[in-house]
Design a protein around this motif. Structure first.
Motif, PDB file in Angstrom:
ATOM      1  N   TRP A 167     -17.196   2.992  14.124  1.00  0.00           N
ATOM      2  CA  TRP A 167     -16.647   1.667  14.437  1.00  0.00           C
ATOM      3  C   TRP A 167     -17.752   0.780  14.997  1.00  0.00           C
ATOM      4  N   PHE A 209     -20.042  -4.011  13.787  1.00  0.00           N
ATOM      5  CA  PHE A 209     -20.784  -4.941  14.632  1.00  0.00           C
ATOM      6  C   PHE A 209     -22.246  -4.993  14.236  1.00  0.00           C
ATOM      7  N   LEU A 236      -6.721  -9.600  13.090  1.00  0.00           N
ATOM      8  CA  LEU A 236      -7.013 -10.188  14.400  1.00  0.00           C
ATOM      9  C   LEU A 236      -6.456 -11.603  14.493  1.00  0.00           C
ATOM     10  N   GLY A 246      -2.919 -11.844  15.163  1.00  0.00           N
ATOM     11  CA  GLY A 246      -2.479 -11.486  16.508  1.00  0.00           C
ATOM     12  C   GLY A 246      -2.401 -10.016  16.807  1.00  0.00           C
ATOM     13  N   ALA A 247      -2.971  -9.172  15.965  1.00  0.00           N
ATOM     14  CA  ALA A 247      -2.906  -7.735  16.238  1.00  0.00           C
ATOM     15  C   ALA A 247      -3.888  -7.372  17.357  1.00  0.00           C
ATOM     16  N   ALA A 263       0.302 -10.434  22.290  1.00  0.00           N
ATOM     17  CA  ALA A 263      -0.121 -11.130  21.087  1.00  0.00           C
ATOM     18  C   ALA A 263      -0.817 -12.439  21.452  1.00  0.00           C
ATOM     19  N   ALA A 283      -4.137 -11.693  22.848  1.00  0.00           N
ATOM     20  CA  ALA A 283      -5.009 -11.255  21.762  1.00  0.00           C
ATOM     21  C   ALA A 283      -5.510 -12.460  20.989  1.00  0.00           C
ATOM     22  N   ASN A 284      -4.572 -13.418  20.765  1.00  0.00           N
ATOM     23  CA  ASN A 284      -4.949 -14.637  20.069  1.00  0.00           C
ATOM     24  C   ASN A 284      -6.023 -15.395  20.827  1.00  0.00           C
ATOM     25  N   ALA A 335      -9.139 -13.634  20.584  1.00  0.00           N
ATOM     26  CA  ALA A 335      -9.757 -13.815  19.282  1.00  0.00           C
ATOM     27  C   ALA A 335     -10.483 -15.157  19.221  1.00  0.00           C
ATOM     28  N   ILE A 365     -14.267 -15.662  18.567  1.00  0.00           N
ATOM     29  CA  ILE A 365     -14.827 -16.405  17.447  1.00  0.00           C
ATOM     30  C   ILE A 365     -15.796 -17.477  17.960  1.00  0.00           C
ATOM     31  N   LEU A 421     -14.566  -8.509  16.231  1.00  0.00           N
ATOM     32  CA  LEU A 421     -13.528  -7.509  16.447  1.00  0.00           C
ATOM     33  C   LEU A 421     -13.615  -6.929  17.856  1.00  0.00           C
ATOM     34  N   PRO A 422     -12.488  -6.478  18.390  1.00  0.00           N
ATOM     35  CA  PRO A 422     -12.521  -5.867  19.721  1.00  0.00           C
ATOM     36  C   PRO A 422     -13.074  -4.439  19.640  1.00  0.00           C
TER      37      PRO A 422
END
Lengths: 302, 294
Positions: free
Chosen positions: A89, A94, A181, A184-185, B4, B7-8, B11, B15, B25-26
């Motif tokens: 990952w 990344f 993402l 909203g995941a 959610a 998370a938004n 995000a 970004i 990505l997390p």
């Protein structure tokens, strides 16, 4: 050698006698070095009949070796799954400096001799190490005990899952995860619902190879185990001990179990390869057909 | 719902940070942290102990331990046998890869799967099986001994046999994909320009697979140098005759000479590093070569 067919026109292949000769050389080589040793294991195992074979597998020392081998394999598989996925990952999703170095370091255990791998743990935790007084005070046994066997196995099996997943996940990119993402995941949701279904075959493939190596490791385990019968003896060490005692039939009987494991591993590996390659092949089939029907020079940059 | 939303928000900030950070990505911190910690504790720190332990000898002492006649013979034997085995694999691996890619014959799938057997079969099992085959009473050892007066088991030839076994997949599996990717048009062009088949293979096909061949050769060689399980049984461990370097480390350990074992292991580890570097360079070359011919 009428059997040596080829799908190529005559000016793009070798004369028939050359094809026959090459096939004979390849078959001879693989028979001599792969097939004969494999057959030998089973022939020697059954040389003294079924009774001796079964007795060798059911005696208490063999049984405890089987249990230890299974236990070590399960533990190292579980730990390597977690770290293999984490490494893949980090590397595939990344961009960071020193990525190539990290990949090389992950591959490192492959190029270290198993004996050296075992030796470092003896030096770290053995009776002459700096940690020895501390381990003695707390009654911790690592070398010549099960934890040492697990550590040595972890060392030699570390690369399998990560190196299987890294190229796969790099090729897949992270567009799907980014889409998840923006919808909203959470991180774990992305991993379980998007990434994992995409990499499941690669993960299985790596796990099978990791498991085969974990159950079959000999050199590293041989150094750290101390060969305590019924306690730190894995199956491969049990094979060695029986062989050293000239109990050849019993030794080969235990070895035949490991050979069966190898055969099952190969079968599963090929099934996984077939399953994971199928959707890809379907997707690229029209392209290949197109490419081979058009006989035109391609631009050098393609 | 709240998660959610966060998370938004996360995000969005991610970004916004995109140009600076490693990615959107997390999980970078967690996965990277786990990897580095695990790798350091399990692989790097343990390996550092080898030079540290050897350092207690001092430079002169270290040099004396790693250059005893027994040690020098062990390196010589290890490299010599590994080189011969890798060369045998280079030739026969190429033939096997060629046959598997180019020709159709019954049982091809099984043969292809069999090539990976040395990866899957525990080395100790391979070791005792090869020994049983090549001792004087064995299927192959008997005839070889009776007809040619050759002894394979418990001689350096036996070591080569074991190293050939474990090295088979390396050359085949590195050459196979490259051979599959060679465009038929290149061969068409050579043939249409008047090259006969032998010249097409030698001057057109062979150069494209040379990097892959060398990589496979180097991988097989590197693996053979460190091999223990399959060699120990057929070698029989006779000092100054069949004692390869890993066996020497093992026998030093059995005499509780930990520092001596660490010194020999340091030499072997350094050689492994050099080979690893060399293989990486080869693979880089193969990649560039591949791009040129694609």
């Amino acid at each position: 050698m009428n059997a040596v067919a080829t799908d190529r026109p005559v000016h793009l292949t070798e004369p028939r006698w050359v094809r026959g000769l090459l096939l004979m050389v390849a078959l001879g080589f693989l028979t001599l070095f792969l097939l004969l040793p494999l057959i030998t294991v089973f022939v020697e195992a059954f040389k003294k009949g079924w009774a001796v074979y079964l007795a060798a597998l059911t005696e208490p020392d063999a049984w405890s070796a089987i249990q230890l081998t299974l236990w070590v394999a399960v533990v190292s598989l579980a730990i390597n799954l977690i770290f293999g996925v984490a490494a893949a990952w980090a590397i595939a999703k990344f961009e960071f400096r020193g990525k190539q170095l990290l990949i090389t370091l992950i591959d490192l255990p492959f190029s270290v001799s198993p004996v050296v791998a075992g030796l470092v743990f003896v030096l770290l935790f053995g009776s002459q190490s700096w940690l020895w007084p501390f381990l003695q005070d707390h009654d911790l046994k690592i070398v010549y005990a099960v934890p040492g066997v697990v550590l040595a196995t972890l060392f030699v099996t570390f690369p399998f899952i990560a190196r299987e997943l890294i190229p796969l996940m790099q090729a897949q990119g992270s567009e799907e995860e980014q889409a998840a993402l923006t919808l909203g995941a959470s991180g774990w949701q992305i991993f379980w619902r998007v990434t994992l279904p995409n990499i499941k075959w690669g993960l299985l493939y790596g796990a099978i190879l990791c498991n085969a190596r974990a159950m079959g490791e000999f050199g590293a385990v041989s150094v750290v185990s101390g060969h305590v019968r019924g306690l730190t003896n894995t199956l491969t060490l049990h094979v060695e001990i029986l062989y050293g005692e000239y109990q050849f039939a019993a030794s080969f009987a235990v070895a035949s179990l490991l050979a069966l494991l190898a055969l099952v591993t190969l079968v599963i590996k090929n099934v996984v390869e077939w399953r994971s390659a199928r959707p890809e092949r379907v997707a690229s089939a029209p392209q290949t057909a197109f490419a081979s029907s058009v006989v035109a020079p391609r631009p050098a940059t393609a | 719902m709240i998660s959610a939303l966060t998370a938004n928000a996360g995000a969005k900030t991610a970004i916004a940070r995109r140009r600076k950070g490693p990615g959107v990505l997390p999980g970078f911190g967690l996965s990277m942290g786990l990897t580095v910690v695990y790798l350091s504790l399990l692989v790097l720190l343990p390996l550092v102990i080898l030079p540290l332990k050897s350092a207690s000898l001092g430079w002169d002492g270290f040099w004396r331990v790693v250059t005893t006649p027994q040690a020098l013979y062990a390196y010589q034997l290890t490299f010599g046998t590994a080189l011969v085995a890798a060369l045998i694999n280079l030739v026969f691996g190429l033939v096997v890869a060629w046959v598997l890619v180019r020709y159709q014959f019954p049982g091809k799938k099984i043969l292809d799967a069999m090539v990976d057997l040395p990866f899957a079969l525990p080395t100790a099992v391979a070791g005792i099986a090869l020994t049983a085959l090549y001792v004087k009473t064995g299927w192959l050892g008997g005839p070889l001994n009776d007809w040619f007066d050759w002894q394979v088991a418990f001689t350096p030839i036996g070591i080569v046999v074991a190293m050939v076994f474990i090295g088979i997949p390396f050359v085949v599996r590195t050459v196979q994909p490259v051979l599959e990717d060679v465009e038929r048009e290149i061969e068409e062009a050579a043939a249409s320009l008047g090259a006969d088949r032998w010249n097409t293979v030698r001057r057109v096909l062979l150069p494209t697979i040379v990097p892959a061949l060398l990589t496979g050769f180097a991988l097989a060689f590197a693996r053979a140098i460190g091999e223990y399980g399959s060699v120990v049984f057929i070698a029989g461990n006779r000092p100054m005759v069949t004692e390869i370097a890993p066996l020497l480390i093992m026998s030093k350990l059995e005499q509780f000479d930990y520092v001596g074992a660490a010194a020999i292991a340091t030499v072997m580890l350094s050689i492994s590093f050099v080979l690893l570097l060399f293989i990486n360079l080869l693979q880089g070359w193969q990649l560039r070569r591949g791009r040129r011919f694609a």
